[in-house]
Design a protein around this motif. Structure first.
Motif, PDB file in Angstrom:
ATOM      1  N   CYS A 112      26.864 -11.717  35.153  1.00  0.00           N
ATOM      2  CA  CYS A 112      27.241 -12.968  35.651  1.00  0.00           C
ATOM      3  C   CYS A 112      28.160 -13.621  34.500  1.00  0.00           C
ATOM      4  O   CYS A 112      28.808 -14.630  34.679  1.00  0.00           O
ATOM      5  N   GLY A 113      28.018 -13.229  33.431  1.00  0.00           N
ATOM      6  CA  GLY A 113      28.698 -13.428  32.083  1.00  0.00           C
ATOM      7  C   GLY A 113      28.086 -14.510  31.404  1.00  0.00           C
ATOM      8  O   GLY A 113      28.516 -15.227  30.267  1.00  0.00           O
ATOM      9  N   VAL A 114      26.833 -14.360  31.422  1.00  0.00           N
ATOM     10  CA  VAL A 114      25.942 -15.540  30.604  1.00  0.00           C
ATOM     11  C   VAL A 114      25.793 -14.727  29.074  1.00  0.00           C
ATOM     12  O   VAL A 114      25.303 -13.362  29.190  1.00  0.00           O
ATOM     13  N   THR A 121      16.108 -10.853  35.928  1.00  0.00           N
ATOM     14  CA  THR A 121      16.940 -12.424  35.624  1.00  0.00           C
ATOM     15  C   THR A 121      17.810 -12.176  34.627  1.00  0.00           C
ATOM     16  O   THR A 121      19.191 -12.635  34.871  1.00  0.00           O
ATOM     17  N   LEU A 122      17.377 -11.440  33.622  1.00  0.00           N
ATOM     18  CA  LEU A 122      18.215 -11.450  32.434  1.00  0.00           C
ATOM     19  C   LEU A 122      19.501 -10.398  32.704  1.00  0.00           C
ATOM     20  O   LEU A 122      20.508 -10.455  32.359  1.00  0.00           O
ATOM     21  N   PRO A 153      20.789 -10.811  27.077  1.00  0.00           N
ATOM     22  CA  PRO A 153      20.783 -11.948  26.478  1.00  0.00           C
ATOM     23  C   PRO A 153      19.657 -12.697  25.924  1.00  0.00           C
ATOM     24  O   PRO A 153      18.493 -12.463  26.597  1.00  0.00           O
ATOM     25  N   PRO A 154      19.594 -13.086  24.664  1.00  0.00           N
ATOM     26  CA  PRO A 154      18.589 -13.575  23.766  1.00  0.00           C
ATOM     27  C   PRO A 154      17.885 -14.654  24.461  1.00  0.00           C
ATOM     28  O   PRO A 154      18.527 -15.729  25.169  1.00  0.00           O
ATOM     29  N   THR A 166      15.577 -12.807  20.498  1.00  0.00           N
ATOM     30  CA  THR A 166      14.603 -13.383  21.607  1.00  0.00           C
ATOM     31  C   THR A 166      13.364 -13.535  20.758  1.00  0.00           C
ATOM     32  O   THR A 166      12.945 -12.792  19.653  1.00  0.00           O
ATOM     33  N   ARG A 167      12.855 -14.785  21.220  1.00  0.00           N
ATOM     34  CA  ARG A 167      11.482 -15.274  20.411  1.00  0.00           C
ATOM     35  C   ARG A 167      10.542 -14.213  20.737  1.00  0.00           C
ATOM     36  O   ARG A 167      10.424 -13.561  21.536  1.00  0.00           O
ATOM     37  N   LYS A 168       9.555 -14.017  19.726  1.00  0.00           N
ATOM     38  CA  LYS A 168       8.644 -13.047  19.953  1.00  0.00           C
ATOM     39  C   LYS A 168       7.645 -13.563  21.060  1.00  0.00           C
ATOM     40  O   LYS A 168       7.259 -14.778  21.091  1.00  0.00           O
TER      41      LYS A 168
END
Length: 324
Positions: free
Chosen positions: A253-255, A246-247, A131-132, A118-120
């Motif tokens: 959901c498999g993301v 959201t994440l 998920p990143p 994940t972006r800072k």
């Protein structure tokens, strides 16, 4: 008969006798030699046969090596010929579509995909296992990635242009705008474009409960799998807005990853996230399925604009799914 004559005959007889003995001894030695040779059958013949056999074996190996080298040269020549035909076709397509420059060809994708983080500044609490979220893929090659969101405009010229120019891109689709023409995106899929999740109804996700967000994401996952045969692993939240729910919902959901963007393309300009207003290796470019109703131009105009920028800056467009 005189004694002298008898002595001469004796000497003559003795000489003949000696000669006969020598001859017999020679025959015996020859026989012994033959017997010794017979006792070691094939010793000289084996050595001769080995020397004679080594020559054809070496010649055969040399011939095989020469044939392999010839086949390798032919393979390289065929690949070079194919690459040249593709280059000529790209040059012709660039002229036909009014591009300022012929698009550069992306290098071969990495054997191992880069590790995503994940972006800072984009983190959520407890997001280490989620998920990143990123705007740039960590690469050193001068490649960028083109992504198109929602699905409102369904311009057939875009399909033809991108196929002829051989420019890869990824689509992030929302059901509420693609449901009047699912077939358009089936054509896109058949041309090698990966179709990803942009929710069912393009809602502002942080304003929804976890359950509502999950319905938006999982519902579109189910739709895309049913319509196009594959459940996406990439998800982009509408407007780029998200929270921990959201994440969490996306993961359920498999993301696997949440790519956002570093730049946005329009028919008449580029907009930048970064302070230096420039492209960087691995940057993700966002644009939308839009036309003259929303833009001062068409989707093909937008492609001309984005490719002018990308190519002049020395970048090639690569396929996102080869890296993520």
């Amino acid at each position: 008969m005189s004694a002298r004559r008898r002595r001469g005959r004796f000497r003559t007889g003795r000489t003949i006798g000696v000669a006969l003995i020598v001859a017999l001894l020679g025959s015996a030695c020859a026989g012994a030699t033959d017997e010794r040779s017979a006792a070691r059958p094939g010793q000289p013949a084996k050595e001769a046969a080995g020397a004679a056999g080594a020559l054809p074996e070496k010649a055969e190996k040399a011939q095989e090596a020469a044939q392999a080298a010839k086949a390798q040269r032919a393979k390289k020549a065929k690949a070079a010929e194919k690459a040249e035909r593709a280059r000529v076709a790209r040059v012709a397509a660039a002229k036909r579509w009014g591009l300022a420059h012929t698009p550069l060809v992306a290098p071969a994708p990495p054997a191992t995909k880069p590790e995503l983080t994940t972006r800072k500044g984009f983190e959520v609490e407890g997001g280490e296992s989620l998920p990143p979220v990123f705007t740039t893929v960590p690469v050193t090659e001068r490649v960028v990635f083109l992504t198109i969101d929602d699905g409102t405009e369904k311009d057939p010229e875009l399909l033809r242009m991108m196929s002829e120019l051989q420019i890869p891109y990824s689509a992030f689709l929302s059901d509420y705008v693609i449901n009047d023409n699912y077939g358009y995106f089936r054509q896109m899929r058949d041309r090698g474009v990966a179709l990803h999740n942009h929710t069912l109804n393009h809602r502002y996700m942080p304003g929804l409960s976890y359950a509502a967000q999950k319905r938006e994401i999982c519902g579109q996952q189910d739709n895309l799998q049913k319509l196009y045969g594959k459940r996406p692993q990439l998800f982009r939240p509408p407007y780029g807005n998200y929270n921990q729910d959201t994440l969490r919902a996306a993961q359920a959901c498999g993301v696997a990853a949440v790519p956002l963007w570093a730049a946005e393309a329009f028919p008449d300009r580029m907009e930048w996230r970064e302070w230096d207003r420039d492209l960087h290796p691995g940057d993700i470019i966002l644009t939308h399925f839009r036309g003259r109703k929303d833009w001062n131009g068409t989707m093909t105009d937008m492609i001309r604009q984005v490719m002018k920028t990308v190519t002049e800056k020395g970048y090639a467009v690569a396929r996102l799914e080869d890296y993520v």
